[in-house]
Motif scaffolding. Structure first.
Motif, PDB file in Angstrom:
ATOM      1  N   GLU A  38      -7.533   1.393  -1.400  1.00 46.13           N
ATOM      2  CA  GLU A  38      -8.511   2.416  -1.790  1.00 46.13           C
ATOM      3  C   GLU A  38      -9.903   2.057  -1.272  1.00 46.13           C
ATOM      4  O   GLU A  38     -10.694   2.940  -0.905  1.00 46.13           O
ATOM      5  CB  GLU A  38      -8.548   2.559  -3.313  1.00 46.13           C
ATOM      6  CG  GLU A  38      -9.305   3.785  -3.787  1.00 46.13           C
ATOM      7  CD  GLU A  38      -8.648   5.078  -3.314  1.00 46.13           C
ATOM      8  OE1 GLU A  38      -9.383   5.972  -2.872  1.00 46.13           O
ATOM      9  OE2 GLU A  38      -7.408   5.175  -3.377  1.00 46.13           O
ATOM     10  N   GLN A  41     -10.013   3.179   2.187  1.00 49.35           N
ATOM     11  CA  GLN A  41     -10.099   4.642   2.240  1.00 49.35           C
ATOM     12  C   GLN A  41     -11.522   5.118   1.946  1.00 49.35           C
ATOM     13  O   GLN A  41     -12.018   6.040   2.602  1.00 49.35           O
ATOM     14  CB  GLN A  41      -9.125   5.274   1.249  1.00 49.35           C
ATOM     15  CG  GLN A  41      -9.205   6.797   1.224  1.00 49.35           C
ATOM     16  CD  GLN A  41      -7.853   7.455   0.972  1.00 49.35           C
ATOM     17  OE1 GLN A  41      -6.816   6.835   1.205  1.00 49.35           O
ATOM     18  NE2 GLN A  41      -7.855   8.683   0.529  1.00 49.35           N
ATOM     19  N   GLN A  61      -8.980  14.682   0.926  1.00 55.23           N
ATOM     20  CA  GLN A  61      -8.225  13.440   0.726  1.00 55.23           C
ATOM     21  C   GLN A  61      -6.987  13.697  -0.127  1.00 55.23           C
ATOM     22  O   GLN A  61      -6.911  14.677  -0.873  1.00 55.23           O
ATOM     23  CB  GLN A  61      -9.112  12.398   0.042  1.00 55.23           C
ATOM     24  CG  GLN A  61     -10.314  11.982   0.882  1.00 55.23           C
ATOM     25  CD  GLN A  61     -11.302  11.160   0.083  1.00 55.23           C
ATOM     26  OE1 GLN A  61     -12.171  11.715  -0.571  1.00 55.23           O
ATOM     27  NE2 GLN A  61     -11.165   9.836   0.156  1.00 55.23           N
ATOM     28  N   ASP A  75      -3.561  10.375   3.538  1.00 52.93           N
ATOM     29  CA  ASP A  75      -4.792   9.822   2.956  1.00 52.93           C
ATOM     30  C   ASP A  75      -5.991  10.747   3.166  1.00 52.93           C
ATOM     31  O   ASP A  75      -6.697  11.085   2.221  1.00 52.93           O
ATOM     32  CB  ASP A  75      -5.079   8.439   3.546  1.00 52.93           C
ATOM     33  CG  ASP A  75      -4.061   7.417   3.084  1.00 52.93           C
ATOM     34  OD1 ASP A  75      -3.583   7.534   1.942  1.00 52.93           O
ATOM     35  OD2 ASP A  75      -3.736   6.514   3.872  1.00 52.93           O
ATOM     36  N   GLU A  92      -4.774   7.623   8.351  1.00 56.51           N
ATOM     37  CA  GLU A  92      -3.866   6.839   7.509  1.00 56.51           C
ATOM     38  C   GLU A  92      -4.525   5.492   7.247  1.00 56.51           C
ATOM     39  O   GLU A  92      -4.891   4.759   8.179  1.00 56.51           O
ATOM     40  CB  GLU A  92      -2.521   6.647   8.212  1.00 56.51           C
ATOM     41  CG  GLU A  92      -1.524   5.774   7.470  1.00 56.51           C
ATOM     42  CD  GLU A  92      -0.976   6.420   6.192  1.00 56.51           C
ATOM     43  OE1 GLU A  92      -0.265   5.736   5.449  1.00 56.51           O
ATOM     44  OE2 GLU A  92      -1.264   7.616   5.933  1.00 56.51           O
TER      45      GLU A  92
END
Length: 737
Positions: A38, A41, A61, A75, A92
């Protein structure tokens, strides 16, 4: 300010008070920020907005993607329109520590998402935050082509490369191949290389190394060597002069693909991209070798694909501008994780190294040597000490500042390492720290000076030429006369005649000698008179009665300045459990050394004369012979009488007589040994009276900043010892001036 802080400031993200939960405000979506994936991300989401310029309204997202009978979650999707009807980019994200195999699986997963979405999808970005790969997607033909980067917002074409000096717009006017699409714009935006944290740099080194050996084609040792070479190429590329906007060579370049190209043609272009990268890297290596031939002697042994893999981990970072301490610690942490098993003996804990270097008054004019330099820890700390001094005197951007420390690194800093691979690593470690590698040689540190000079071609390794030797020689190894032709040249490898030996036997070669003992002598040879040796030694040298001759020799050669005892577990985390101390010694002039030896001989002669040693031994020998000849005491000892009617020769042939004779011999040998012990003790007492009396700094450090596992602790008693010992050495220097 980093991306996360900017994202918070601009209202793109928010965190819970404990920072364990992140909220993506545009979607009002909360996620677990403790998850490493995370965190990647979040960074990637912010890059798309803050760096690539995509409007947050066009980013979504955690997008459900239907794949056959299952639904999975992509993602990040970036859309070409505000209504989010035309997907343009799929991203990704994986955790930073993902393996190369797992990363390849993530790429396949990313393409599966691409082929399951709308026809408008054009690009795929797979990232771990450490490694990034980008692809142009042709959904109609169900294939893909690698590219240097995704386009920024509004950019209609694909850049030929991603990284250029300055990271500004660059004029790229090369025409694509005839018939190829995606003609490049004349004005393009590029990225400059990024300075990364120590933690991230360590991770990149480690993952790049794993990518080379995890598949089994190379063993970890070979992979380490090859990665060293590529890091060398990376640094060499960064140092290469280039104008603002010019591309770096250590990166993947793009070759456009014709719109209707066959799979074979596309594969050929992909291989060409890999081969051209390989050629550029090999050219960098060849140029670096020509300018710096002592670093690496053999060529790059990796194939083009492996080189490309490593480049993906390193191409975007700036090693030259990364803080010296950070990149040094990163490289050493990476080395430590690799070498801790088989080569742990080459690494002296940082706190001990720092302590030794902090104590000694090393100047930029001092010649400094480590005779067992390993990965170069002592040399690097000496260099950092001089660099810090330069900052006290000059502005850090001035020529004077650079010359002050660089001249020291280039001309006054020397290392010897027996293992060629570790020696290369030490050179790389020095290069990463900006310089000082040119005088690190791969050689047996116990070879005679002239042999080292002949082997290395470096004429600076002369006996009697160094001001400071700072070293931690290998413990416990044994050098044998039958294996090393140079052994006979060492006093410590010769057993001198004992001054209490009545038979006056000549000196003879020892069959073997421990390395730590011989290094004490080798260091003596390398030092100038008045030069300092700071050496880590096992405590046995200080305490074992069998090594008294070593202590005697040290006393002849050196002024013992200090002994600082280390805790029992000081080296436990490196795999060594030997109790050790740091000894600081100052080499005496030959005149003072000869005077000490002469006084010792005088004391010995006086003791032998006063105690009539030789006469006493002769008297006991005469007395013993008479007892044995006349069988004095044998009958009472054995309980036998002459009534046995045995003759003298027959009695002497009995086992009882032989046992009695052995007891008599042992009794007189014990008398002699007791006398020798008395005289040896007397000698130590009288010797101390005869020799110059001087103070020795003694200290015991129980806590030195880390525990037996190597984990950092708050208490470090070495830090409080430093100023006291430094002042003591200043006094010694003034007294001996």
């Amino acid at each position: 300010m980093d991306l996360i802080d900017i994202g918070i400031e601009k209202g793109l993200i928010a965190f819970s008070n404990d920072r364990k939960q992140i909220t993506y405000i545009h979607q009002n979506k909360k996620r677990n920020y403790s998850n490493p994936e995370e965190q990647v991300q979040a960074e990637t989401f912010l890059k798309l907005i803050l760096i690539y310029g995509y409007p947050v309204e066009r980013i979504q997202q955690f997008v459900p993607v239907t794949m056959g009978s299952t639904t999975k979650e992509a993602d990040i999707l970036v859309y070409a329109d505000n209504d989010k009807k035309e997907p343009l980019i799929i991203v990704e994200c994986k955790k930073p520590e993902v393996s190369e195999l797992e990363f390849e699986q993530a790429v396949k997963q990313g393409f599966a998402y691409c082929f399951a979405t709308a026809k408008t999808i054009k690009y795929l970005w797979v990232t771990s935050g450490i490694k990034d790969v980008y692809y142009q997607v042709n959904k109609e033909q169900h294939d893909e082509n690698s590219i240097p980067d995704i386009p920024r917002f509004g950019q209609k074409t694909i850049s030929k490369y991603k990284y250029a000096k300055g990271g500004v717009s660059g004029n790229f006017t090369n025409e694509p191949e005839a018939g190829y699409g995606n003609k490049l714009e004349a004005e393009e935006k590029f990225f400059d290389l990024e300075v990364v944290s120590e933690e991230e740099l360590t991770r990149r080194f480690r993952l790049a190394h794993q990518s080379l050996w995890a598949g089994g084609e190379l063993n970890p040792s070979e992979a380490f060597d090859e990665l060293d070479k590529l890091i060398f190429c990376k640094i060499w590329d960064e140092r290469h002069p280039r104008r603002t906007g010019e591309p770096y060579q250590f990166q993947i370049f793009y070759i456009p693909v014709p719109p209707k190209a066959s799979k074979k043609k596309k594969d050929e272009i992909e291989q060409r991209i890999t081969n051209e990268l390989y050629d550029r890297v090999v050219a960098l290596y060849a140029e670096g070798k020509e300018r710096d031939p002592e670093v690496f002697k053999d060529n790059i042994r990796l194939n083009a694909a492996k080189v490309r893999t490593v480049v993906t981990y390193l191409e975007g970072i700036n090693l030259s501008k990364t803080d010296l301490d950070s990149k040094g610690r990163a490289f050493e942490a990476f080395m430590g994780s690799y070498f801790r098993g088989d080569f742990g003996q080459f690494f002296t804990p940082r706190n001990i190294v720092k302590f030794i270097v902090d104590v000694l008054p090393i100047e930029n004019t001092s010649r400094v040597l480590d005779t067992s330099c390993g990965s170069g820890g002592f040399l690097l700390y000496a260099l950092d000490k001089i660099r810090a001094k330069a900052s006290e005197y000059y502005d850090e951007t001035s020529v004077e500042h650079y010359k002050y420390w660089h001249d020291f690194a280039e001309k006054n800093l020397f290392g010897i390492e027996i293992n060629e691979q570790i020696a290369r690593t030490a050179k790389m470690n020095m290069i990463i720290h900006d310089d000082g590698h040119t005088n690190v040689i791969a050689s047996d540190g116990l070879l005679p000076s002239e042999d080292m000079i002949k082997k290395s071609g470096n004429k600076e390794f002369k006996y009697g030429s160094f001001d400071y030797i700072i070293t931690n020689p290998p413990f416990g190894s044994t050098v044998r006369q039958t294996e090393r032709a140079y052994m006979h040249q060492y006093n410590m490898a010769i057993k001198d005649a004992d001054w209490l030996d009545v038979k006056k036997q000549k000196a003879k070669n020892r069959a073997n000698q421990s390395t730590e003992v011989m290094f004490i002598e080798q260091c003596y040879k390398f030092l100038k008179p008045g030069g300092y040796l700071a050496i880590v030694i096992p405590d046995g040298i200080l305490t074992n009665s069998s090594l008294q001759y070593v202590r005697d020799q040290i006393e002849d050669w050196y002024r013992i300045v200090a002994v600082v005892s280390m805790p029992q577990d000081a080296f436990a985390h490196t795999g060594a459990a030997v109790k050790s101390s740091v000894m600081f010694l100052r080499k005496l002039s030959s005149k003072r050394s000869d005077a000490i030896k002469a006084k010792k001989v005088s004391v010995q002669d006086k003791i032998l004369k006063d105690r009539k040693f030789e006469k006493q031994i002769a008297d006991w020998e005469k007395e013993k012979k008479k007892i044995l000849k006349d069988h004095i005491g044998f009958e009472s000892h054995s309980g036998k009488t002459k009534a046995t009617n045995l003759g003298k020769k027959e009695i002497e042939a009995t086992q009882e007589f032989k046992d009695w004779k052995s007891e008599i011999n042992a009794e007189y040998n014990q008398k002699i040994n007791d006398l020798k012990d008395q005289l040896a003790d007397l000698y130590l007492e009288e010797k101390q009276k005869a020799l110059e009396d001087y103070p020795i700094f003694m200290a015991i450090a129980e806590k030195i900043g880390y525990d037996a596992t190597g984990k950092t602790i708050n208490e470090n008693e070495l830090e409080s010892i430093v100023p006291e010992l430094r002042n003591f050495i200043d006094v010694v220097n003034k007294q001996d001036a």
